[in-house]
Design a protein around this motif. Structure first.
Motif, PDB file in Angstrom:
ATOM      1  N   PRO A  66     -18.364  16.223  32.111  1.00 32.37           N
ATOM      2  CA  PRO A  66     -17.992  17.381  32.929  1.00 32.37           C
ATOM      3  C   PRO A  66     -16.528  17.743  32.651  1.00 32.37           C
ATOM      4  N   ALA A  67     -16.213  19.026  32.649  1.00 32.87           N
ATOM      5  CA  ALA A  67     -14.869  19.497  32.295  1.00 32.87           C
ATOM      6  C   ALA A  67     -13.783  18.821  33.128  1.00 32.87           C
ATOM      7  N   SER A  68     -14.043  18.586  34.396  1.00 29.69           N
ATOM      8  CA  SER A  68     -13.021  17.984  35.258  1.00 29.69           C
ATOM      9  C   SER A  68     -12.769  16.518  34.939  1.00 29.69           C
ATOM     10  N   VAL A  69     -13.619  15.913  34.105  1.00 34.37           N
ATOM     11  CA  VAL A  69     -13.509  14.494  33.787  1.00 34.37           C
ATOM     12  C   VAL A  69     -13.046  14.256  32.356  1.00 34.37           C
ATOM     13  N   SER A  70     -13.369  15.139  31.423  1.00 32.70           N
ATOM     14  CA  SER A  70     -13.193  14.874  29.991  1.00 32.70           C
ATOM     15  C   SER A  70     -11.751  14.643  29.563  1.00 32.70           C
ATOM     16  N   ASN A  71     -10.786  15.184  30.292  1.00 33.65           N
ATOM     17  CA  ASN A  71      -9.385  14.971  29.933  1.00 33.65           C
ATOM     18  C   ASN A  71      -8.689  14.032  30.910  1.00 33.65           C
ATOM     19  N   GLY A  72      -9.477  13.300  31.679  1.00 33.03           N
ATOM     20  CA  GLY A  72      -8.918  12.377  32.665  1.00 33.03           C
ATOM     21  C   GLY A  72      -8.548  11.044  32.052  1.00 33.03           C
ATOM     22  N   ARG A  73      -8.579  10.033  32.879  1.00 30.62           N
ATOM     23  CA  ARG A  73      -8.243   8.685  32.429  1.00 30.62           C
ATOM     24  C   ARG A  73      -9.526   7.959  32.039  1.00 30.62           C
ATOM     25  N   GLY A  74      -9.724   7.801  30.749  1.00 31.86           N
ATOM     26  CA  GLY A  74     -10.960   7.231  30.239  1.00 31.86           C
ATOM     27  C   GLY A  74     -11.179   5.786  30.604  1.00 31.86           C
ATOM     28  N   LEU A  75     -10.115   5.050  30.895  1.00 27.13           N
ATOM     29  CA  LEU A  75     -10.290   3.645  31.245  1.00 27.13           C
ATOM     30  C   LEU A  75     -11.017   3.493  32.562  1.00 27.13           C
ATOM     31  N   ASN A  76     -11.102   4.586  33.322  1.00 28.30           N
ATOM     32  CA  ASN A  76     -11.738   4.527  34.625  1.00 28.30           C
ATOM     33  C   ASN A  76     -13.103   5.200  34.632  1.00 28.30           C
ATOM     34  N   LEU A  77     -13.734   5.259  33.468  1.00 31.58           N
ATOM     35  CA  LEU A  77     -15.052   5.870  33.356  1.00 31.58           C
ATOM     36  C   LEU A  77     -16.082   4.802  32.997  1.00 31.58           C
ATOM     37  N   SER A  78     -17.254   4.906  33.576  1.00 34.25           N
ATOM     38  CA  SER A  78     -18.352   4.046  33.153  1.00 34.25           C
ATOM     39  C   SER A  78     -19.648   4.833  33.279  1.00 34.25           C
ATOM     40  N   ILE A  79     -20.638   4.436  32.483  1.00 36.64           N
ATOM     41  CA  ILE A  79     -21.913   5.130  32.531  1.00 36.64           C
ATOM     42  C   ILE A  79     -23.008   4.168  32.957  1.00 36.64           C
ATOM     43  N   SER A  80     -24.068   4.767  33.471  1.00 34.93           N
ATOM     44  CA  SER A  80     -25.225   4.008  33.917  1.00 34.93           C
ATOM     45  C   SER A  80     -26.409   4.966  33.864  1.00 34.93           C
ATOM     46  N   PHE A  81     -27.473   4.636  34.548  1.00 38.31           N
ATOM     47  CA  PHE A  81     -28.547   5.594  34.678  1.00 38.31           C
ATOM     48  C   PHE A  81     -28.974   5.667  36.123  1.00 38.31           C
ATOM     49  N   PHE A  82     -29.448   6.831  36.493  1.00 37.77           N
ATOM     50  CA  PHE A  82     -29.891   7.118  37.854  1.00 37.77           C
ATOM     51  C   PHE A  82     -31.297   7.679  37.722  1.00 37.77           C
ATOM     52  N   GLY A  83     -32.307   6.895  38.084  1.00 37.04           N
ATOM     53  CA  GLY A  83     -33.686   7.298  37.818  1.00 37.04           C
ATOM     54  C   GLY A  83     -33.881   7.333  36.315  1.00 37.04           C
ATOM     55  N   GLU A  84     -34.195   8.481  35.778  1.00 33.91           N
ATOM     56  CA  GLU A  84     -34.352   8.666  34.333  1.00 33.91           C
ATOM     57  C   GLU A  84     -33.150   9.388  33.731  1.00 33.91           C
ATOM     58  N   SER A  85     -32.104   9.584  34.505  1.00 37.84           N
ATOM     59  CA  SER A  85     -30.974  10.400  34.065  1.00 37.84           C
ATOM     60  C   SER A  85     -29.739   9.568  33.748  1.00 37.84           C
ATOM     61  N   LEU A  86     -28.959  10.072  32.815  1.00 36.41           N
ATOM     62  CA  LEU A  86     -27.669   9.485  32.485  1.00 36.41           C
ATOM     63  C   LEU A  86     -26.730   9.780  33.647  1.00 36.41           C
TER      64      LEU A  86
END
Length: 145
Positions: free
Chosen positions: A79-99
């Motif tokens: 998301p645009a509000s996240v892409s230029n933020g602090r990457g060290l504070n990002l993590s991914i997972s899944f929610f149901g069948e979604s990223l």
């Protein structure tokens, strides 16, 4: 704080030959953030990680994927509000069948008060940047010294 970054490399184990081989995939010029502690998720036949692209003006964070069948790397914008933020504070997972994406954020507001939050985003249509939707924001409480 030590920051560990690595360029992705892929080796493939083939059951039919019982051997490992280097993938022929063209590796993009991104780095995976904190590989020792990075989050990783397998969705739609591909592995996904948060990665960084070093740009002259500002670093850009994105999701790097590797399709297991085609052995091709791909990228998905955050998301645009996240892409230029602090990457060290990002993590991914899944929610149901979604990223899904967790963006831990903290700091001090102009009134001197401290905030510590975690917006949670879901990609409702896989691969569609426009489908990123913020489900909610978790208030993680205030900093205790």
């Amino acid at each position: 704080m030590n920051v560990y970054r690595v360029n992705p490399e892929v080796e493939v184990y083939e059951i039919s030959t019982d051997l490992w081989r280097s993938s022929r995939a063209v590796v993009p010029p991104y780095e995976i953030i904190n590989p020792r502690h990075c989050s990783h998720v397998f969705v739609k036949g591909a592995s996904h990680w948060v990665a960084i692209e070093h740009e002259k003006e500002q670093n850009r964070y994105l999701i790097l994927s590797f399709d297991m069948d085609s052995e091709v790397f791909g990228e998905m914008m955050l998301p645009a509000s996240v892409s230029n933020g602090r990457g060290l504070n990002l993590s991914i997972s899944f929610f149901g069948e979604s990223l899904s994406l967790f963006h831990y954020d903290d700091g001090v507001l102009s009134d001197g008060s401290y905030y510590n939050i975690c917006p949670i985003w879901v990609m409702k249509e896989y691969g569609s940047v426009e489908s990123w939707t913020k489900l909610f924001t978790v208030d993680l409480g205030r900093k205790i010294d």
